[in-house]
Design an enzyme around this catalytic site. Structure first.
Site, PDB file in Angstrom:
ATOM      1  N   CYS A 107      13.364 -23.185 131.912  1.00  0.00           N
ATOM      2  CA  CYS A 107      13.622 -24.424 131.180  1.00  0.00           C
ATOM      3  C   CYS A 107      14.761 -25.123 131.939  1.00  0.00           C
ATOM      4  O   CYS A 107      15.868 -24.589 132.029  1.00  0.00           O
ATOM      5  CB  CYS A 107      14.028 -24.080 129.747  1.00  0.00           C
ATOM      6  N   CYS A 114      22.785 -36.929 128.179  1.00  0.00           N
ATOM      7  CA  CYS A 114      21.529 -37.627 127.885  1.00  0.00           C
ATOM      8  C   CYS A 114      21.836 -39.030 127.389  1.00  0.00           C
ATOM      9  O   CYS A 114      22.833 -39.251 126.713  1.00  0.00           O
ATOM     10  CB  CYS A 114      20.734 -36.869 126.831  1.00  0.00           C
ATOM     11  N   CYS A 118      19.477 -38.073 119.891  1.00  0.00           N
ATOM     12  CA  CYS A 118      18.849 -37.310 118.812  1.00  0.00           C
ATOM     13  C   CYS A 118      19.925 -36.563 118.015  1.00  0.00           C
ATOM     14  O   CYS A 118      20.786 -35.901 118.606  1.00  0.00           O
ATOM     15  CB  CYS A 118      17.838 -36.331 119.400  1.00  0.00           C
ATOM     16  N   CYS A 121      20.594 -32.614 118.338  1.00  0.00           N
ATOM     17  CA  CYS A 121      20.672 -32.076 119.694  1.00  0.00           C
ATOM     18  C   CYS A 121      22.110 -32.025 120.199  1.00  0.00           C
ATOM     19  O   CYS A 121      22.848 -33.000 120.107  1.00  0.00           O
ATOM     20  CB  CYS A 121      19.824 -32.966 120.607  1.00  0.00           C
ATOM     21  N   CYS A 339      16.511 -23.024 121.642  1.00  0.00           N
ATOM     22  CA  CYS A 339      16.263 -24.441 121.449  1.00  0.00           C
ATOM     23  C   CYS A 339      17.296 -25.037 120.517  1.00  0.00           C
ATOM     24  O   CYS A 339      17.545 -24.520 119.443  1.00  0.00           O
ATOM     25  CB  CYS A 339      14.875 -24.636 120.850  1.00  0.00           C
TER      26      CYS A 339
HETATM   27  S1  SF4 Z   1      16.634 -34.020 122.321  1.00  0.00           S
HETATM   28 FE1  SF4 Z   1      18.639 -34.225 123.318  1.00  0.00          FE
HETATM   29  S2  SF4 Z   1      18.224 -34.057 125.512  1.00  0.00           S
HETATM   30 FE2  SF4 Z   1      16.254 -34.515 124.484  1.00  0.00          FE
HETATM   31  S3  SF4 Z   1      16.109 -36.770 124.493  1.00  0.00           S
HETATM   32 FE3  SF4 Z   1      17.061 -36.220 122.545  1.00  0.00          FE
HETATM   33  S4  SF4 Z   1      19.273 -36.350 122.983  1.00  0.00           S
HETATM   34 FE4  SF4 Z   1      18.227 -36.260 124.960  1.00  0.00          FE
END
Ligand code: SF4
Length: 346
Positions: A107, A114, A118, A121, A339
């Site tokens: 992975c 990022c 989200c 996350c 995860c």
């Molecule tokens: S889950 Fe996390 S790493 Fe994936 S797009 Fe959303 S913010 Fe970015």
């Protein structure tokens, strides 16, 4: 004044061949160097023993070999390995080796931090610092392939772009890395063993369909109801489910490849019958598979794994409607490699 040396791995094979011709040498020399860089993962010019000393000095005078360094490797009780990977400028990303009975999966990360946000996350809490270069992505894979051979006695079998970052926001570099991974001059892996997992950027999904890519596509859906998806993945306000569905329809019409959805069920967020029915409805336009992924909380906040009963309701309803469904247990929880914990996760 000293001029800044170029990263030699940013050069294509053709550019390397031209460099040698410009120096009055043979183009073939470029092939030799290319092989050292990509097939043999050389970290210094000195190890390129089939080149003369002068040639090695010439390279040293003009180029550097930027490479990653695995700063810290942690092993979980279940065999999962997490690498903290230091890049040439000191920034750090993470990648994970996930072993199962008959495969080992890497992975890997595609960005430092990022650009998306989200709510569930850990990566979203780091702002996007930069995109990874193709060689930095490739090196993560090579490091995990080596670990797979060392600890599990077999080469790496699969790759998922599901680490830090949104791979389709760094599309060109991800594509270049995949080219290297699949080329016989690199690792020679089949593109069918590579999955790019996106949070769903409609314009880019159409682009990869147009580009005729051979890797697999997975979409992190997590809800098929706009207001709920927007509350956990705020960019959904811009790229709505309707846009996403339209892009995926386009992808399917072009590729005829089944679409995989990654989906986490959280308590009090998406664990009702209405949520399940919306997912079934969303999946209907093309052959689909749903991976229900166990969640590992990143803190004591609003995101907690749903009950077994809620998961069972998803599984039975999806199956009744002819949609393939798997439930994935998370691995490496004890080393924060699961995860959601990686400072990563789509
Ligand atoms: S889950 Fe996390 S790493 Fe994936 S797009 Fe959303 S913010 Fe970015």
């Amino acid at each position: 004044m000293e001029t800044k040396k170029k990263d030699i791995r940013a050069l294509t094979k053709e550019q390397l061949r031209r460099f040698f011709v410009d120096q009055g040498d043979k183009a073939f020399r470029g092939n030799q160097v290319y092989e050292w860089l990509w097939q043999k993962s050389a970290h210094s010019f000195d190890v390129m023993t089939n080149l003369s000393k002068e040639t090695r000095r010439l390279l040293e005078g003009n180029f550097v070999i930027n490479h990653i360094h695995v700063d810290q490797m942690q092993r979980s009780k279940d065999g999962t390995i997490k690498n903290a990977v230091r890049l040439h400028d000191g920034l750090v990303v993470e990648s994970v080796l996930i072993p199962t009975a008959n495969r080992t999966t890497a992975c890997v990360s595609s960005q430092v931090g990022c650009s998306l946000d989200c709510k569930f996350c850990a990566t979203a809490r780091l702002k996007r610092m930069r995109n990874l270069n193709p060689d930095e992505i490739y090196d993560q894979v090579v490091a995990i392939d080596n670990e797979s051979r060392l600890y599990f006695d077999r080469p790496l079998s699969n790759i998922v772009f599901m680490g830090m970052g949104e791979p389709l926001m760094n599309y060109n570099n991800v594509l270049k890395a995949i080219d290297k991974i699949t080329s016989p001059a690199g690792l020679g892996m089949s593109p069918k063993r590579i999955t790019v997992s996106t949070s769903g950027v409609p314009k880019m999904i159409k682009k990869i369909a147009d580009d005729g890519v051979k890797f697999k596509l997975a979409v992190s859906l997590h809800s098929a109801i706009d207001e709920i998806r927007t509350s956990i993945m705020p960019f959904n306000a811009t790229f709505t489910l309707l846009d996403l569905r339209e892009a995926l329809q386009y992808w399917y019409n072009k590729t005829k490849s089944r679409i995989t959805y990654e989906y986490v069920v959280w308590e009090g967020i998406n664990d009702t019958k209405r949520d399940v029915d919306a997912l079934v409805d969303f999946c209907k336009f093309a052959p689909s598979k749903v991976n229900l992924i166990e969640y590992n909380p990143i803190d004591d906040g609003q995101f907690q794994q749903a009950t077994k009963g809620a998961l069972d309701q998803y599984v039975s309803t999806l199956e009744e409607n002819g949609i393939v469904v798997t439930v994935r247990r998370s691995r490496g929880k004890d080393i924060d490699a699961a995860c959601g914990q990686l400072a990563n996760k789509h």
